[in-house]
Write a protein that holds these residues in place. Structure first.
Motif, short mmCIF file in Angstrom:
data_model
loop_
_atom_site.label_atom_id
_atom_site.label_comp_id
_atom_site.label_asym_id
_atom_site.label_seq_id
_atom_site.Cartn_x
_atom_site.Cartn_y
_atom_site.Cartn_z
N SER A 115 4.95 6.78 -39.13
CA SER A 115 4.28 6.23 -37.95
C SER A 115 4.29 4.71 -38.02
O SER A 115 4.16 4.13 -39.10
CB SER A 115 2.84 6.75 -37.86
N SER A 117 2.12 3.13 -35.97
CA SER A 117 0.84 2.82 -35.35
C SER A 117 -0.12 2.28 -36.39
O SER A 117 -0.39 2.93 -37.42
CB SER A 117 0.25 4.08 -34.70
N ASN A 181 4.29 -3.13 -37.36
CA ASN A 181 3.59 -1.97 -36.84
C ASN A 181 2.78 -2.35 -35.60
O ASN A 181 2.39 -3.51 -35.41
CB ASN A 181 2.68 -1.37 -37.92
N THR A 182 2.52 -1.38 -34.77
CA THR A 182 1.99 -1.64 -33.43
C THR A 182 0.51 -1.29 -33.33
O THR A 182 -0.02 -0.48 -34.10
CB THR A 182 2.76 -0.83 -32.38
N LEU A 183 -0.14 -1.88 -32.35
CA LEU A 183 -1.53 -1.63 -32.04
C LEU A 183 -1.64 -1.47 -30.52
O LEU A 183 -1.08 -2.28 -29.78
CB LEU A 183 -2.40 -2.80 -32.51
N PRO A 184 -2.32 -0.44 -30.04
CA PRO A 184 -2.40 -0.21 -28.58
C PRO A 184 -2.95 -1.42 -27.83
O PRO A 184 -3.93 -2.05 -28.25
CB PRO A 184 -3.37 0.98 -28.47
#
Length: 346
Positions: A115, A117, A181-184
């Motif tokens: 992931s 996320s 990595n991503t963050l909403p």
């Protein structure tokens, strides 16, 4: 009577703590303002390097906040917190690695995909660092003094050599993180945005520490550090109190490690080495052991010396050693003690 008036407010209005406007409060506000405004100004001037430098300071300070909870408030001199810092970094790196090539981290007995996320990675980091600290702390906290120091160091070195000999994830060469990595709803690829995420993490870590120490648990932890026999006679076992503080300390340090790997786009066994544990301990000592803002002050001093003096000479740690020697001999409450004054209870 004057103090009572300064701490109260007219009916219907919230009270404004006068402590924020004394010497200690002004120093704390100044440190936060410096850390927040300097990268904002650097970003507006187009100096992205300094924004990333501020992110590094913030994350090292956050890791030191976790260590300070163990050392400063709990009296547990851990020389193995690099294990949690590095574990957090490897959670971010390994998860991003499997998300990048769409391969599962585990396929049996259950499938666990990778992931990218941050929320998922943070949750995994909290759980894994908590479990590791629970296992290490359950054994280490049965000892005291130099034995506790050496056992935490031994466990950390075991984790270090395990990562060093794990070829699937780079071994001693490390593991690159190709995409952050991503963050909403947040563009973590922008340096300033990522700094603000790190800054929020530091504030949260300090808020958790402050809340814990102002609670009944904090009073028990303080008494366990000062006189565990007296705490036991009051009907409270010191062992579980220390263990909980040790686990929370590891979780905070692990989260800092996760973000640190994202910042660098790379994770290696270096994050797990005893050198990293030593650096975190030096930062706590420089800033002030048992001071809430001590890790921030220590991280600012440490990284700025590394950046400024490191550009002039490779022997910059000689000057760091001199500063540390001065702090130990003449400023035992660290930089915060020198700037903000001694704590009333210290």
């Amino acid at each position: 009577m004057d103090k009572l008036k300064s701490d109260t407010a007219p009916p219907g209005l919230p009270a404004v703590p006068s402590a924020w406007f004394d010497r200690k409060g002004l120093v704390q506000i100044g440190l936060l303002a410096l850390l927040l405004l300097a990268p904002l100004a650097a970003y507006l001037l187009g100096h992205v390097y300094y924004v990333n430098l501020a992110s590094r300071i913030t994350l090292i300070a956050m890791a030191a906040v976790g260590l300070n909870l163990a050392i400063g408030y709990g009296g547990m001199v851990s020389f193995g917190h690099a294990a949690y810092f590095g574990l957090g970094g490897y959670v971010a790196g390994i998860s991003a690695y499997h998300a990048f090539d769409y391969s599962p981290f585990m396929s049996w007995p259950i499938a666990i995909p990778g992931s990218d996320s941050m929320l998922v990675i943070w949750l995994a980091t909290i759980l894994l660092c908590g479990l590791l600290a629970l296992a290490i702390g359950a054994i280490s906290l049965r000892t005291t003094g130099v034995y506790f120091i050496m056992i935490t160091l031994a466990f950390a070195q075991m984790v270090y050599y395990f990562a060093n000999s794990w070829p699937s994830y780079g071994g001693e060469d490390g593991l690159p993180i190709y995409l952050r990595n991503t963050l909403p709803l947040v563009d973590t690829g922008r340096p300033l945005t990522f700094f603000l995420v790190c800054f929020a993490g530091l504030l949260l870590a300090m808020a958790i520490t402050s809340r814990m120490m102002k609670s009944r648990f904090g009073a028990a932890l303080t008494m366990a550090r000062l006189n565990d026999t007296r705490l036991a006679t009051a009907g409270i076992s010191p062992y579980p109190v220390r263990l909980v503080a040790f686990v929370v300390s590891a979780m905070i340090t692990g989260l800092a490690g996760t973000l640190y790997a994202d910042l660098n786009g790379f994770v290696s066994p270096t994050l797990l080495s005893w050198h990293m544990s030593g650096e975190l301990m030096v930062i706590v000592l420089l800033g002030g052991v048992g001071r809430l803002y001590g890790p921030l002050a220590g991280a600012l001093l440490f990284v700025m010396m590394e950046t400024l003096l490191g550009g002039l000479t490779e022997y910059w740690k000689l000057f760091l050693g001199l500063v540390l020697l001065f702090v130990v001999l003449f400023a035992k409450h660290g930089l915060m003690g020198w700037l903000a004054g001694r704590e009333p209870h210290v």
